[in-house]
Design a protein around this motif. Structure first.
Motif, mmCIF file in Angstrom:
data_model
loop_
_atom_site.group_PDB
_atom_site.id
_atom_site.type_symbol
_atom_site.label_atom_id
_atom_site.label_comp_id
_atom_site.label_asym_id
_atom_site.label_seq_id
_atom_site.Cartn_x
_atom_site.Cartn_y
_atom_site.Cartn_z
ATOM 1 N N ARG A 43 0.825 -1.203 0.000
ATOM 2 C CA ARG A 43 0.000 0.000 0.000
ATOM 3 C C ARG A 43 0.860 1.254 0.000
ATOM 4 O O ARG A 43 1.976 1.280 0.541
ATOM 5 N N GLY A 57 -3.845 3.321 -1.412
ATOM 6 C CA GLY A 57 -4.106 2.419 -2.525
ATOM 7 C C GLY A 57 -3.071 1.315 -2.615
ATOM 8 O O GLY A 57 -1.969 1.441 -2.095
ATOM 9 N N THR A 59 -2.076 -2.424 -5.385
ATOM 10 C CA THR A 59 -2.387 -3.105 -6.639
ATOM 11 C C THR A 59 -1.778 -4.503 -6.688
ATOM 12 O O THR A 59 -0.843 -4.814 -5.943
ATOM 13 N N TYR A 71 -7.172 -1.246 -5.190
ATOM 14 C CA TYR A 71 -8.074 -0.655 -4.221
ATOM 15 C C TYR A 71 -7.587 0.756 -3.962
ATOM 16 O O TYR A 71 -6.385 0.997 -3.851
ATOM 17 N N MET A 72 -8.517 1.696 -3.870
ATOM 18 C CA MET A 72 -8.163 3.029 -3.408
ATOM 19 C C MET A 72 -9.264 3.500 -2.478
ATOM 20 O O MET A 72 -10.450 3.291 -2.757
ATOM 21 N N GLN A 86 -12.894 0.117 -6.267
ATOM 22 C CA GLN A 86 -12.087 -1.025 -6.669
ATOM 23 C C GLN A 86 -12.250 -1.293 -8.167
ATOM 24 O O GLN A 86 -13.276 -1.827 -8.596
#
Length: 334
Positions: A43, A57, A59, A71-72, A86
């Protein structure tokens, strides 16, 4: 993938689409791919002082699943709340296939990650579970972990008696193990085969000296260098397995604290969970060994869960089709 556009799913549409068992299977498969080299980034977190908040966020790419994304979320700021988005991309074409309001998935995907850790590291004959915390994340952890071990007894502790008693009553209606609220973390941890911490605590929530030989600990609150649910004793006694090695010295608060106290070094990071799941590194090697899975949240479980929900939604005809222009059409400057 199909020729359809991007499927937008609301939080309400995502809820209830998959069972805890299905989330665990999908997330386990994601970690296996990570253990065999699938890319995943820790993250990143940006903080803001006024108004106070953070933008976070992460990835991952799961090539065998055929999905990638992340995800953020923003938390705090003026609304003093959080919002999660997402995106899910097709891993072959790169097309954006889904956009999820990810709030309702959070306890299920993180619960599944915790359960994969329990399944990979806890004794197979574990029957007694301690849960410290009584919020949504604790609920997700318990529901998922009950699918990988045959627990007979669950003891839950959180500081507010009303909360832990409500949690125990609700879980007793849903699960086979007897779930009881107890008056202290000591009472929960003593004699436990598996301990789950699902809190936002900045200080240790139990005494590591109380851990039984052979116990496993899954810690879910290790996402900030100043947050350490686990004390240095626990980290020192245990075989330490994080979700991603790269994040440990940046935000795994319990391990950082143990390093600062001089009881471990970076060399004491055993292996990532994915390496254990994939068989690239040993997991538990004796019934007396204490193990820790340190989960700070990654794109691995996020992509695995998001793609699972996307497929379920397609099957059930849920969601709204959105149109996103590819770069070759949109990057015109006109």
């Amino acid at each position: 993938m199909t020729d359809d556009g991007t499927l937008f799913l609301t939080s309400e549409e995502c809820a209830g689409l998959a069972t805890p068992e299905e989330y665990v299977r999908a997330v386990r498969e994601g970690y296996r791919q990570r253990g065999e080299g699938a890319p995943a980034a820790p993250r990143t977190k940006l903080t803001n002082e006024e108004p106070p908040g953070m933008l976070t966020g992460y990835t991952a790419i799961l090539p065998e699943t055929g999905a990638m994304g992340g995800y953020m979320y923003a938390a705090g700021f003026g609304n003093r709340d959080a919002q999660f988005v997402q995106p899910v991309f097709d891993a072959e074409s790169g097309a954006l296939i889904a956009l999820l309001d990810g709030a309702s998935l959070n306890p299920f995907k993180t619960g599944a990650a915790g359960a994969v850790g329990v399944d990979a590291l806890a004794r197979t004959d574990a029957t007694t579970l301690a849960v410290i915390g009584s919020g949504a994340q604790a609920r997700g952890q318990l529901q998922a972990c009950a699918t990988v071990r045959s627990f007979e007894t669950v003891n839950v502790y959180s500081p507010t008696a009303e909360n832990r008693e409500k949690f125990a009553a609700e879980m007793n209606e849903q699960l086979n193990p007897a779930v009881a609220a107890v008056a202290s973390s000591d009472a929960a941890v003593e004699g436990a085969d598996v301990v789950i911490t699902a809190t936002s605590a900045s200080e240790p929530v139990f005494d590591g000296e109380l851990l039984e030989d052979g116990a496993h600990v899954t810690a879910m609150g290790q996402y900030h260098p100043e947050k350490h649910e686990l004390d240095a004793t626990t980290v020192e006694r245990a075989k330490y397995v994080p979700d991603l090695r790269e994040r440990v010295m940046n935000d795994a608060g319990s391990f950082i604290n143990a390093v600062e106290e001089g009881v471990v070094t970076e060399d004491d990071i055993h292996a990532e969970l994915g390496a254990v799941v994939a068989g690239e590194a040993p997991g538990r090697e004796s019934d007396d060994e204490i193990t820790v899975f340190d989960s700070g949240g990654t794109g691995i479980e996020t992509v695995a869960a998001g793609y699972l929900v996307y497929e379920k939604a397609r099957e059930e005809g849920l969601g709204t089709e959105l149109a996103f222009a590819p770069g070759s059409q949109a990057l015109t400057g006109e």
